[in-house]
Design an enzyme around this catalytic site. Structure first.
Site, mmCIF file in Angstrom:
data_model
loop_
_atom_site.group_PDB
_atom_site.id
_atom_site.type_symbol
_atom_site.label_atom_id
_atom_site.label_comp_id
_atom_site.label_asym_id
_atom_site.label_seq_id
_atom_site.Cartn_x
_atom_site.Cartn_y
_atom_site.Cartn_z
ATOM 1 N N GLU A 286 -9.330 5.840 3.907
ATOM 2 C CA GLU A 286 -10.828 6.702 4.242
ATOM 3 C C GLU A 286 -11.664 6.518 5.357
ATOM 4 O OE1 GLU A 286 -12.936 3.983 1.038
ATOM 5 O OE2 GLU A 286 -13.111 2.771 2.827
ATOM 6 N N HIS A 307 15.545 6.146 -5.856
ATOM 7 C CA HIS A 307 15.785 6.968 -7.217
ATOM 8 C C HIS A 307 14.815 7.709 -8.165
ATOM 9 C CE1 HIS A 307 19.812 4.016 -7.543
ATOM 10 N NE2 HIS A 307 18.862 3.358 -7.053
ATOM 11 N N LYS A 421 -19.566 8.150 -7.014
ATOM 12 C CA LYS A 421 -21.097 7.272 -7.749
ATOM 13 C C LYS A 421 -22.081 8.034 -7.728
ATOM 14 C CE LYS A 421 -19.782 3.445 -4.301
ATOM 15 N NZ LYS A 421 -20.165 3.203 -2.933
#
Ligand code: PA5
Length: 444
Positions: A286, A307, A421
């Site tokens: 951010e 793995h 948003k």
């Protein structure tokens, strides 16, 4: 010595003169930060926070934590992004990622309001059944949809269970000192409130009541945590190239970025570090990911991910470098006994602690990945104590600010967070978004 940067495995990738060459940029970033002349300069409260925090409120946090420990078996912490990651990271780092399942004399702690998943919310409610519950809702803006929605549900649960008055003493609000719906509601209903200072942004707020209250409820030593941050603040105060590991880390990240490495992988060999890596990803993603620039922060837990993603690190496209956090002393060790039958052929591991095996995995992997063309820098940590957590938080925060200024971005805003948003509100028909709704629906 807490949090030391080991550049010993980088010699094939970065020559000493490269660090010297970039250092003037570090010095400039340091001066900009400390003179408060750079972009985002009204969000620099975290720089001196380890010393300049509100002592009376800090005592109130401790008192509230003691009350919560007494009042409930389940403590629900509602918040998203910087309003929950640091606390969750601290509890897992200092206690365990199995904190809730292990025997303890502190409440179970669950984090809600960090997604919009109805399944997750229903599960949180189920975990509260038949238990005494307290709630801490954390939102700097006081208007973020995810925590607001969760708080509506948990407030209702508490009011039904304890009545309005009984619920009041079980709800704790951490928010802005004056603004926002949450602050208004808390004042109206008489909930105890804690303040997120104006000049501390969400992702830099773990050492404020945002993190302090849940961390203290978990029984972590917040005094030691603040001491760690205070010591880090002193240790990284001056731009000394030989001594300031925090700034050297910022410099190395930028050198590698300039050489075409676009992904930083934060690696640890302790599963309880996984949430700390999530906190790190928010902090760096951010802060730096803007203006079409920035290293992409990612994380892996080894040997687990050796793995799976280990193959890519060793052999895939050469875009990444690793910052490996090596914890010198684990919280617990395990002695490997000899097995007279040796069916599994593992007696070559017997007669020593499992931490030695983990250490050899770390050393072998660092060498293999460096050989494969993935630069490795190592952060040596003494242990996973509250002190070390506070120290590491400050280390990463300051390195992030300096690194962001070196990159030429404003490390303290997050304009990109708004785009989703806007679309979500428009699609949901929030009043005021009518034009956007029509435009978006035409695209669907
Ligand atoms: O770092 C940030 O600023 C964000 O991640 C915020 O912490 C997050 O969006 C939550 O915001 P708020 O605390 O206002 O609810």
């Amino acid at each position: 010595m807490p949090v030391q940067l080991d550049l010993g495995y980088l010699t094939d990738f970065i020559r000493p003169h490269e660090l010297a060459a970039i250092w003037p940029q570090v010095t400039t970033a340091h001066e900009t930060l400390h003179a408060k002349t750079g972009p985002g300069n009204d969000f620099l409260g975290w720089v001196d926070l380890p010393e300049n925090y509100d002592k009376a409120e800090y005592d109130r946090v401790k008192a509230a934590a003691a009350r919560i420990q007494k009042d409930c078996q389940v403590f629900i912490v509602i918040g998203i992004g910087g309003s929950y990651l640091g606390a969750r990271a601290a509890i897992e780092f200092i206690k365990s990622s199995n904190y809730n399942a292990l025997p303890k004399d502190t409440p179970d702690i669950y984090f809600a309001g960090n997604s919009i998943s109805p399944t997750y919310l229903n599960e949180m409610l189920a975990l509260c059944e038949g238990k005494d519950v307290c709630v801490n809702v954390i939102s700097k803006s006081g208007t973020t949809t995810e925590p607001a929605l969760a708080f509506r549900v948990f407030r209702d649960l508490l009011e039904k269970k304890y009545g309005k008055d009984g619920a009041k003493s079980r709800i704790y609000c951490t928010t802005d000192k004056a603004r926002g719906t949450l602050k208004e509601l808390a004042d109206k209903e008489g909930f105890e409130t804690f303040v997120i200072p104006d000049d501390v942004g969400g992702r830099f707020s773990v050492l404020t009541p945002v993190g302090l209250l849940p961390i203290a409820v978990a029984g972590c030593d917040i005094d030691a945590m603040m001491k760690g941050a205070q010591d880090a603040r002193k240790a990284f105060a001056a731009p000394d190239m030989d001594k300031n590991d925090c700034y050297r880390y910022a410099a190395i990240r930028n050198i590698l970025y300039n050489k075409g490495k676009s992904v930083e992988v934060l690696v640890s060999y302790e599963p309880s570090f996984a949430m700390m890596a999530e906190w790190f990803k928010q902090l760096y993603g951010e802060s730096e990911g803007k203006d079409q620039k920035g290293l992409y922060p990612s994380s892996m837990i080894f040997s687990t991910d050796l793995h799976s993603l280990g193959q890519f690190v060793q052999d895939g496209s050469r875009t990444m470098f690793e910052t490996v956090v090596n914890i010198k002393t684990p919280k617990q060790d395990f002695f490997i006994e000899d097995d007279p039958d040796n069916f599994d052929g593992l007696n070559f591991l017997s007669g020593q602690n499992m931490s030695i095996v983990n250490e050899k995995a770390f050393l072998g992997t660092v060498l293999a990945h460096a050989e494969g063309g993935a630069p490795n820098l190592v952060l040596q940590l003494d242990d996973m104590s509250a002190y070390e957590y506070g120290y590491l938080v400050y280390f990463f925060e300051k390195a992030c600010a300096v690194s962001g200024y070196m990159l030429g971005v404003n490390p303290f805003d997050q304009p990109g967070v708004e785009a989703y948003k806007k679309n979500m509100f428009a699609l949901l028909g929030k009043p005021g978004y009518e034009a956007e709704k029509a435009a978006l629906e035409a695209k669907l």
